[in-house]
Scaffold this motif. Sequence first.
Motif, PDB file in Angstrom:
ATOM      1  N   LYS A 282      -6.389  -8.540   0.886  1.00 18.49           N
ATOM      2  CA  LYS A 282      -5.348  -7.867   0.108  1.00 18.49           C
ATOM      3  C   LYS A 282      -3.949  -8.258   0.581  1.00 18.49           C
ATOM      4  CE  LYS A 282      -8.015  -3.842  -1.417  1.00 18.49           C
ATOM      5  NZ  LYS A 282      -7.972  -4.137  -2.866  1.00 18.49           N
ATOM      6  N   ILE A 283      -2.963  -7.805  -0.205  1.00 11.39           N
ATOM      7  CA  ILE A 283      -1.545  -8.065   0.066  1.00 11.39           C
ATOM      8  C   ILE A 283      -0.841  -6.748   0.327  1.00 11.39           C
ATOM      9  CG2 ILE A 283       0.622  -8.950  -0.905  1.00 11.39           C
ATOM     10  CD1 ILE A 283      -1.160 -10.682  -2.795  1.00 11.39           C
ATOM     11  N   VAL A 284       0.059  -6.726   1.301  1.00 12.23           N
ATOM     12  CA  VAL A 284       1.010  -5.629   1.481  1.00 12.23           C
ATOM     13  C   VAL A 284       2.403  -6.205   1.240  1.00 12.23           C
ATOM     14  CG1 VAL A 284       2.052  -3.988   3.089  1.00 12.23           C
ATOM     15  CG2 VAL A 284      -0.437  -4.302   3.065  1.00 12.23           C
ATOM     16  N   LEU A 285       3.074  -5.690   0.209  1.00 12.44           N
ATOM     17  CA  LEU A 285       4.421  -6.124  -0.157  1.00 12.44           C
ATOM     18  C   LEU A 285       5.418  -5.099   0.352  1.00 12.44           C
ATOM     19  CD1 LEU A 285       6.317  -8.011  -1.855  1.00 12.44           C
ATOM     20  CD2 LEU A 285       5.861  -6.487  -3.791  1.00 12.44           C
ATOM     21  N   VAL A 286       6.463  -5.565   1.059  1.00 12.33           N
ATOM     22  CA  VAL A 286       7.459  -4.667   1.648  1.00 12.33           C
ATOM     23  C   VAL A 286       8.821  -4.964   1.034  1.00 12.33           C
ATOM     24  CG1 VAL A 286       8.502  -3.836   3.784  1.00 12.33           C
ATOM     25  CG2 VAL A 286       6.142  -4.686   3.802  1.00 12.33           C
ATOM     26  N   HIS A 287       9.390  -3.978   0.341  1.00 10.49           N
ATOM     27  CA  HIS A 287      10.700  -4.152  -0.284  1.00 10.49           C
ATOM     28  C   HIS A 287      11.816  -3.902   0.733  1.00 10.49           C
ATOM     29  CE1 HIS A 287       9.467  -4.510  -4.515  1.00 10.49           C
ATOM     30  NE2 HIS A 287       8.502  -3.648  -4.231  1.00 10.49           N
ATOM     31  N   GLN A 288      12.856  -4.742   0.686  1.00  9.16           N
ATOM     32  CA  GLN A 288      14.028  -4.542   1.540  1.00  9.16           C
ATOM     33  C   GLN A 288      15.294  -4.717   0.707  1.00  9.16           C
ATOM     34  OE1 GLN A 288      14.379  -6.939   5.091  1.00  9.16           O
ATOM     35  NE2 GLN A 288      16.206  -5.850   5.770  1.00  9.16           N
ATOM     36  N   GLU A 307      -2.399 -10.302   3.766  1.00 11.72           N
ATOM     37  CA  GLU A 307      -1.178 -11.099   3.694  1.00 11.72           C
ATOM     38  C   GLU A 307       0.007 -10.149   3.534  1.00 11.72           C
ATOM     39  OE1 GLU A 307      -2.586 -15.159   1.456  1.00 11.72           O
ATOM     40  OE2 GLU A 307      -2.508 -13.322   0.252  1.00 11.72           O
ATOM     41  N   VAL A 308       1.149 -10.505   4.129  1.00 11.21           N
ATOM     42  CA  VAL A 308       2.342  -9.660   4.054  1.00 11.21           C
ATOM     43  C   VAL A 308       3.490 -10.454   3.447  1.00 11.21           C
ATOM     44  CG1 VAL A 308       4.016  -8.278   5.327  1.00 11.21           C
ATOM     45  CG2 VAL A 308       1.621  -8.310   6.065  1.00 11.21           C
ATOM     46  N   ALA A 309       4.136  -9.869   2.452  1.00 10.26           N
ATOM     47  CA  ALA A 309       5.317 -10.485   1.847  1.00 10.26           C
ATOM     48  C   ALA A 309       6.499  -9.537   1.972  1.00 10.26           C
ATOM     49  CB  ALA A 309       5.057 -10.813   0.380  1.00 10.26           C
ATOM     50  N   VAL A 334       8.377 -13.049   8.254  1.00 12.94           N
ATOM     51  CA  VAL A 334       7.168 -12.284   8.557  1.00 12.94           C
ATOM     52  C   VAL A 334       5.943 -13.109   8.174  1.00 12.94           C
ATOM     53  CG1 VAL A 334       5.833 -10.214   7.997  1.00 12.94           C
ATOM     54  CG2 VAL A 334       8.307 -10.045   8.338  1.00 12.94           C
ATOM     55  N   GLN A 335       5.896 -13.550   6.906  1.00 16.81           N
ATOM     56  CA  GLN A 335       4.835 -14.461   6.456  1.00 16.81           C
ATOM     57  C   GLN A 335       5.228 -15.103   5.121  1.00 16.81           C
ATOM     58  OE1 GLN A 335       0.894 -12.838   5.514  1.00 16.81           O
ATOM     59  NE2 GLN A 335      -0.060 -14.515   6.664  1.00 16.81           N
ATOM     60  N   TYR A 336       5.341 -14.288   4.069  1.00 16.53           N
ATOM     61  CA  TYR A 336       5.735 -14.784   2.751  1.00 16.53           C
ATOM     62  C   TYR A 336       6.997 -14.061   2.283  1.00 16.53           C
ATOM     63  CZ  TYR A 336       1.137 -17.000   2.370  1.00 16.53           C
ATOM     64  OH  TYR A 336       0.033 -17.784   2.583  1.00 16.53           O
ATOM     65  N   GLY A 337       7.677 -14.678   1.317  1.00 16.59           N
ATOM     66  CA  GLY A 337       8.877 -14.085   0.752  1.00 16.59           C
ATOM     67  C   GLY A 337       8.663 -13.626  -0.675  1.00 16.59           C
ATOM     68  N   GLY A 338       9.429 -12.580  -1.056  1.00 20.54           N
ATOM     69  CA  GLY A 338       9.436 -12.093  -2.428  1.00 20.54           C
ATOM     70  C   GLY A 338      10.872 -11.930  -2.897  1.00 20.54           C
ATOM     71  N   ASN A 361      10.389 -20.964  -1.111  1.00 20.23           N
ATOM     72  CA  ASN A 361      10.027 -20.538  -2.457  1.00 20.23           C
ATOM     73  C   ASN A 361       9.351 -19.175  -2.386  1.00 20.23           C
ATOM     74  OD1 ASN A 361       9.057 -23.737  -3.990  1.00 20.23           O
ATOM     75  ND2 ASN A 361      11.046 -22.898  -3.494  1.00 20.23           N
ATOM     76  N   PRO A 362       9.779 -18.209  -3.191  1.00 20.00           N
ATOM     77  CA  PRO A 362       9.135 -16.892  -3.163  1.00 20.00           C
ATOM     78  C   PRO A 362       7.676 -16.972  -3.608  1.00 20.00           C
ATOM     79  CG  PRO A 362      11.274 -16.792  -4.274  1.00 20.00           C
ATOM     80  CD  PRO A 362      10.938 -18.241  -4.102  1.00 20.00           C
ATOM     81  N   ALA A 363       6.826 -16.268  -2.889  1.00 20.35           N
ATOM     82  CA  ALA A 363       5.412 -16.179  -3.280  1.00 20.35           C
ATOM     83  C   ALA A 363       5.214 -15.109  -4.329  1.00 20.35           C
ATOM     84  CB  ALA A 363       4.556 -15.882  -2.061  1.00 20.35           C
ATOM     85  N   ILE A 364       6.162 -14.147  -4.370  1.00 22.23           N
ATOM     86  CA  ILE A 364       6.089 -13.054  -5.342  1.00 22.23           C
ATOM     87  C   ILE A 364       7.471 -12.893  -5.972  1.00 22.23           C
ATOM     88  CG2 ILE A 364       5.685 -10.589  -5.682  1.00 22.23           C
ATOM     89  CD1 ILE A 364       3.825 -10.651  -3.258  1.00 22.23           C
ATOM     90  N   ILE A 365       7.515 -12.856  -7.307  1.00 21.73           N
ATOM     91  CA  ILE A 365       8.752 -12.544  -8.016  1.00 21.73           C
ATOM     92  C   ILE A 365       8.469 -11.324  -8.867  1.00 21.73           C
ATOM     93  CG2 ILE A 365      10.509 -13.341  -9.644  1.00 21.73           C
ATOM     94  CD1 ILE A 365       8.312 -15.920  -8.073  1.00 21.73           C
TER      95      ILE A 365
END
Length: 368
Positions: A282-288, A307-309, A334-338, A361-365
């Motif tokens: 699974k993915i954990v997405l963290v907004h900043q 995975e963490v974005a 951290v690992q991936y960007g969004g 390049n963002p992995a999540i948009i």
Amino acid sequence: MRKLFLFLLVALVALVTACSNTASTNEQTDEQADQQATNEDENKEKEEKTEKKEETPQPFKAMEPSEDAKPLDETMTEEELAKMPVVEAHGEDRTRKTPVGETLMEGTTDETDGILKDYRLVAYYGQPNSTQMGILGEMEPEALMTKLKEQTQAYSDADPNRPAIPTIELITTIAQRDPGPNGKYYHMTSEEDIDEYAELAKKHNAILMLDVQLGRDTALHQVKLLEKWLKFPYVHVAIDTEFHVEEGQTPGIDLGSVDGSEVQEVVDYVSKFVEDNDLPDKIVLVHQFTDHAVTNKQAIKPTDNVEVALNFDGYGDYGTKMSLYRKFVRNEPVQYGGFKIFYNKDKPVLTPSEVLQLDPNPAIINYQ
């Protein structure tokens, strides 16, 4: 007689020494055997885990690139391939840390069999009962999916080597200015609404990201509220850090924050949940949104199941947004960007080609 005594004494010493050496050898042999057994058990466990992952494939369907779609290295100039945009660099060295087309950030690893290794997520964010919280509340579900797929297709065409997957980011716990019956300054989206969007995602082979806004609650507790849906293999987690406030503060008035150690509690919980329920990774997405929104980032450690974005979540002119993406995501990997885009607030709204010039390049948009 004395010679006989000496002979017997020497023989006795030799026997004792031999027994001691034999015991020592046996002890070493036993230790080696135990270590070998331990290694074999660990290898067997790894093999079983790998086989289990292979038996639980990710349930989604990416948007296939158009036949005339060209890879990034054919559509970008040599300077764009070598350097980040001027506005992102904001006066710093423009040399890229992550090659164009790659999303895993320099200095990080991904030990999962997760989605972000090969794909990109394009998400629509919001809450179905509010037109003020994102596009999810502005459109009927089927019309939303049609528009989402069109937006997702644009990213598959812009970078055909990394096909994009349509994703719904549904706000499931909504921060409130009123403490509410639980005194935690949030209320939960109804189970019926969550069920509806879970079925919608499943019907369209999409990903569902369940977003928590926290209020005065903990991230771990709110994610545990979602266990019913986390058991679905296509459901993942997002944390809206700015809505997490302390005693005496109010969500929406005071900008909140989440410590990296609290994010890690969620990562570890989701990682174990994946193992216990034989789920795909699974993915954990963290907004900043601001510097303060995510503190102690070094405490956030992706696992071999999660995975963490880190997602830059702000609106405004494209130069400011790009430079803050560099500051919060690129320079604090951290690992991936969004990267979030606001249809009604960004000026201008970046095109997929412009978004994919970012380093990394963002992995999540996600779109709001």
